[in-house]
Design an enzyme around this catalytic site. Structure first.
Site, PDB file in Angstrom:
ATOM      1  N   ALA A 100      -9.933  -5.711  15.729  1.00  0.00           N
ATOM      2  CA  ALA A 100      -9.577  -7.135  15.805  1.00  0.00           C
ATOM      3  C   ALA A 100      -8.392  -7.437  14.898  1.00  0.00           C
ATOM      4  CB  ALA A 100     -10.770  -7.997  15.407  1.00  0.00           C
ATOM      5  N   ALA A 101      -8.436  -6.914  13.683  1.00  0.00           N
ATOM      6  CA  ALA A 101      -7.357  -7.191  12.723  1.00  0.00           C
ATOM      7  C   ALA A 101      -6.041  -6.584  13.205  1.00  0.00           C
ATOM      8  CB  ALA A 101      -7.728  -6.627  11.353  1.00  0.00           C
ATOM      9  N   LYS A 102      -6.087  -5.367  13.706  1.00  0.00           N
ATOM     10  CA  LYS A 102      -4.857  -4.702  14.151  1.00  0.00           C
ATOM     11  C   LYS A 102      -4.322  -5.337  15.439  1.00  0.00           C
ATOM     12  CE  LYS A 102      -4.565  -1.449  10.930  1.00  0.00           C
ATOM     13  NZ  LYS A 102      -3.517  -1.462   9.912  1.00  0.00           N
TER      14      LYS A 102
ATOM     15  N   ILE B 222      -3.760  10.198  11.897  1.00  0.00           N
ATOM     16  CA  ILE B 222      -2.777  10.746  10.958  1.00  0.00           C
ATOM     17  C   ILE B 222      -3.549  11.288   9.747  1.00  0.00           C
ATOM     18  CG2 ILE B 222      -0.714  10.222   9.574  1.00  0.00           C
ATOM     19  CD1 ILE B 222      -0.299   9.712  12.617  1.00  0.00           C
TER      20      ILE B 222
ATOM     21  N   SER C  26       1.484   3.499  -2.341  1.00  0.00           N
ATOM     22  CA  SER C  26       1.276   4.545  -3.349  1.00  0.00           C
ATOM     23  C   SER C  26       0.827   5.875  -2.768  1.00  0.00           C
ATOM     24  CB  SER C  26       0.271   4.072  -4.401  1.00  0.00           C
ATOM     25  OG  SER C  26      -0.996   3.914  -3.804  1.00  0.00           O
ATOM     26  N   ARG C  27       0.322   5.874  -1.544  1.00  0.00           N
ATOM     27  CA  ARG C  27      -0.180   7.148  -0.982  1.00  0.00           C
ATOM     28  C   ARG C  27      -0.117   7.104   0.553  1.00  0.00           C
ATOM     29  NH1 ARG C  27      -6.563   5.716  -1.931  1.00  0.00           N
ATOM     30  NH2 ARG C  27      -6.890   5.085   0.211  1.00  0.00           N
TER      31      ARG C  27
ATOM     32  N   TYR D 113     -11.761  -3.725  12.425  1.00  0.00           N
ATOM     33  CA  TYR D 113     -10.435  -3.097  12.300  1.00  0.00           C
ATOM     34  C   TYR D 113      -9.614  -3.299  13.586  1.00  0.00           C
ATOM     35  CZ  TYR D 113      -7.301   0.873  11.078  1.00  0.00           C
ATOM     36  OH  TYR D 113      -6.234   1.689  10.785  1.00  0.00           O
TER      37      TYR D 113
ATOM     38  N   GLY E 286       0.837  -1.210   0.000  1.00  0.00           N
ATOM     39  CA  GLY E 286       0.000   0.000   0.000  1.00  0.00           C
ATOM     40  C   GLY E 286       0.865   1.252   0.000  1.00  0.00           C
TER      41      GLY E 286
ATOM     42  N   ASN F 217       1.975  -2.280   5.372  1.00  0.00           N
ATOM     43  CA  ASN F 217       1.237  -1.039   5.606  1.00  0.00           C
ATOM     44  C   ASN F 217      -0.189  -1.065   5.039  1.00  0.00           C
ATOM     45  OD1 ASN F 217       1.022   2.111   5.803  1.00  0.00           O
ATOM     46  ND2 ASN F 217       0.735   1.659   3.620  1.00  0.00           N
TER      47      ASN F 217
HETATM   48  P1  NAI Z   1      -4.634   5.148   2.908  1.00  0.00           P
HETATM   49  O1  NAI Z   1      -6.010   4.670   2.685  1.00  0.00           O
HETATM   50  O2  NAI Z   1      -4.190   6.417   2.269  1.00  0.00           O
HETATM   51  O3  NAI Z   1      -3.555   4.030   2.529  1.00  0.00           O
HETATM   52  C1  NAI Z   1      -3.799   2.651   2.588  1.00  0.00           C
HETATM   53  C2  NAI Z   1      -3.133   2.050   1.390  1.00  0.00           C
HETATM   54  O4  NAI Z   1      -3.282   0.635   1.424  1.00  0.00           O
HETATM   55  C3  NAI Z   1      -3.776   2.537   0.087  1.00  0.00           C
HETATM   56  O5  NAI Z   1      -2.779   2.878  -0.838  1.00  0.00           O
HETATM   57  C4  NAI Z   1      -4.568   1.308  -0.374  1.00  0.00           C
HETATM   58  O6  NAI Z   1      -4.723   1.257  -1.781  1.00  0.00           O
HETATM   59  C5  NAI Z   1      -3.651   0.212   0.126  1.00  0.00           C
HETATM   60  N1  NAI Z   1      -4.322  -1.074   0.165  1.00  0.00           N
HETATM   61  C6  NAI Z   1      -5.524  -1.358   0.710  1.00  0.00           C
HETATM   62  N2  NAI Z   1      -5.825  -2.646   0.518  1.00  0.00           N
HETATM   63  C7  NAI Z   1      -4.787  -3.184  -0.174  1.00  0.00           C
HETATM   64  C8  NAI Z   1      -4.512  -4.478  -0.665  1.00  0.00           C
HETATM   65  N3  NAI Z   1      -5.378  -5.495  -0.504  1.00  0.00           N
HETATM   66  N4  NAI Z   1      -3.344  -4.694  -1.326  1.00  0.00           N
HETATM   67  C9  NAI Z   1      -2.458  -3.688  -1.512  1.00  0.00           C
HETATM   68  N5  NAI Z   1      -2.674  -2.424  -1.065  1.00  0.00           N
HETATM   69  C10 NAI Z   1      -3.827  -2.194  -0.401  1.00  0.00           C
HETATM   70  O7  NAI Z   1      -4.485   5.261   4.478  1.00  0.00           O
HETATM   71  P2  NAI Z   1      -3.221   5.472   5.430  1.00  0.00           P
HETATM   72  O8  NAI Z   1      -3.705   6.301   6.526  1.00  0.00           O
HETATM   73  O9  NAI Z   1      -2.019   5.865   4.687  1.00  0.00           O
HETATM   74  O10 NAI Z   1      -3.053   3.985   6.004  1.00  0.00           O
HETATM   75  C11 NAI Z   1      -1.843   3.262   5.996  1.00  0.00           C
HETATM   76  C12 NAI Z   1      -1.843   2.271   7.138  1.00  0.00           C
HETATM   77  O11 NAI Z   1      -1.852   2.992   8.366  1.00  0.00           O
HETATM   78  C13 NAI Z   1      -3.076   1.366   7.168  1.00  0.00           C
HETATM   79  O12 NAI Z   1      -2.700   0.075   7.560  1.00  0.00           O
HETATM   80  C14 NAI Z   1      -3.935   1.991   8.247  1.00  0.00           C
HETATM   81  O13 NAI Z   1      -4.784   1.060   8.831  1.00  0.00           O
HETATM   82  C15 NAI Z   1      -2.870   2.497   9.198  1.00  0.00           C
HETATM   83  N6  NAI Z   1      -3.312   3.522  10.106  1.00  0.00           N
HETATM   84  C16 NAI Z   1      -3.694   4.760   9.658  1.00  0.00           C
HETATM   85  C17 NAI Z   1      -4.090   5.729  10.564  1.00  0.00           C
HETATM   86  C18 NAI Z   1      -4.511   7.092  10.148  1.00  0.00           C
HETATM   87  O14 NAI Z   1      -4.947   7.865  11.022  1.00  0.00           O
HETATM   88  N7  NAI Z   1      -4.407   7.488   8.891  1.00  0.00           N
HETATM   89  C19 NAI Z   1      -4.120   5.459  12.000  1.00  0.00           C
HETATM   90  C20 NAI Z   1      -3.680   4.140  12.362  1.00  0.00           C
HETATM   91  C21 NAI Z   1      -3.287   3.217  11.447  1.00  0.00           C
END
Ligand code: NAI
Length: 242
Positions: A155-157, A186, A10-11, A153, A8, A88
């Site tokens: 549970a998974a984390k 974040i 890309s962003r 979520y 994940g 991630n």
């Molecule tokens: P985001 O939604 O911008 O990034 C998540 C990325 O994972 C996206 O690029 C998405 O396309 C990719 N993704 C989702 N399912 C996928 C799959 N099956 N295969 C490959 N890529 C996949 O969100 P963010 O915030 O950058 O999240 C990144 C990580 O941080 C996640 O695991 C999220 O749960 C975790 N997180 C984020 C928080 C926040 O406040 N933004 C807080 C706590 C954890």
């Protein structure tokens, strides 16, 4: 060469981690599922700063997709290895449990927990053989304390944290470390629909965090200096929960 793979990537937080590890001179494998343009943009950002990056598309939640893509990369990169893995990829599908559909439960668990298992298992053997590796798993505050509307979520984390601690013990003797970062709120696409104004009143630091603040810790955990840190869960949450 020792590559770093960020699922994940890309962003959001994943992109920031890609940029951080690239700045540490690691060639990066940017995994993405469908957003090709965002992945290319991340690659261009890395290259514009003198770094090296390749795209590696697969669905982390699909064992065949991850296996095929990583296998193909390995076949075409003789002598190279993936020594740093950042799990991630994650999604949110919030709902009170009483209304939660099977799909909401399974998709979230499949991405975070099963995705971690499929990708990590695939790469572990090489790390163990070469006696060096870094596995960094992105969990969440939600997996530490539980948040309403997020039984799936949380549970998974939480399961990701448990698996990381167990794996850390299995592989420590081979100089492979396994650590968890638990971000609070974040600023990314994932939190765009939340009421930031209201939520930040609960955060001692008084603001949401930036993806780069999570990436800085990932960079340290990936470094040689962090060799004696394993099985840890480190929060990046502005003091929201300790
Ligand atoms: P985001 O939604 O911008 O990034 C998540 C990325 O994972 C996206 O690029 C998405 O396309 C990719 N993704 C989702 N399912 C996928 C799959 N099956 N295969 C490959 N890529 C996949 O969100 P963010 O915030 O950058 O999240 C990144 C990580 O941080 C996640 O695991 C999220 O749960 C975790 N997180 C984020 C928080 C926040 O406040 N933004 C807080 C706590 C954890």
């Amino acid at each position: 060469m020792k590559y770093a793979l960020v699922t994940g990537g890309s962003r959001g937080i994943g992109r920031a981690i890609c940029l951080q590890l690239a700045a540490m001179q690691y060639p990066i494998l940017i995994n993405y599922r469908s957003n090709h343009e965002a992945a290319i943009d991340t690659r261009l950002q890395i290259e514009s700063k003198g770094g090296k990056a390749e795209l590696l598309s697969f669905d982390a939640a699909d064992p065949h997709s991850a296996d095929d893509a990583i296998g193909h990369w390995q076949d075409t990169h003789e002598g190279d290895s993936i020594a740093i893995l950042v799990n991630n990829a994650g999604i949110r599908m919030d709902s009170m449990m009483v209304f939660m559909q099977n799909e909401q439960w399974h998709k979230v668990v499949d991405t975070t927990l099963n995705g971690f298992f499929y990708v990590t298992r695939r790469l572990l053997k090489d790390m163990l053989t070469s006696r060096w590796g870094r596995i960094i798993n992105i969990a969440s505050l939600s997996g530490l304390k539980g948040l309403p509307g997020q039984t799936n979520y949380s549970a998974a984390k939480a399961a990701l944290i448990g698996a990381s601690k167990a794996l850390a013990l299995e592989v420590a003797a081979r100089k492979v470390t396994v650590n968890v970062i638990a971000p609070g709120f974040i600023e990314t696409d994932m939190t765009r629909d939340l009421d930031e104004k209201q939520l930040k009143q609960m955060i001692p630091a008084g603001r949401f965090g930036q993806p780069e603040e999570v990436a800085a810790l990932a960079g340290f955990l990936a470094s040689n200096e962090a060799a004696y840190i394993t099985g840890e869960v480190i929060s990046v949450n502005g003091g929201l929960y300790t």
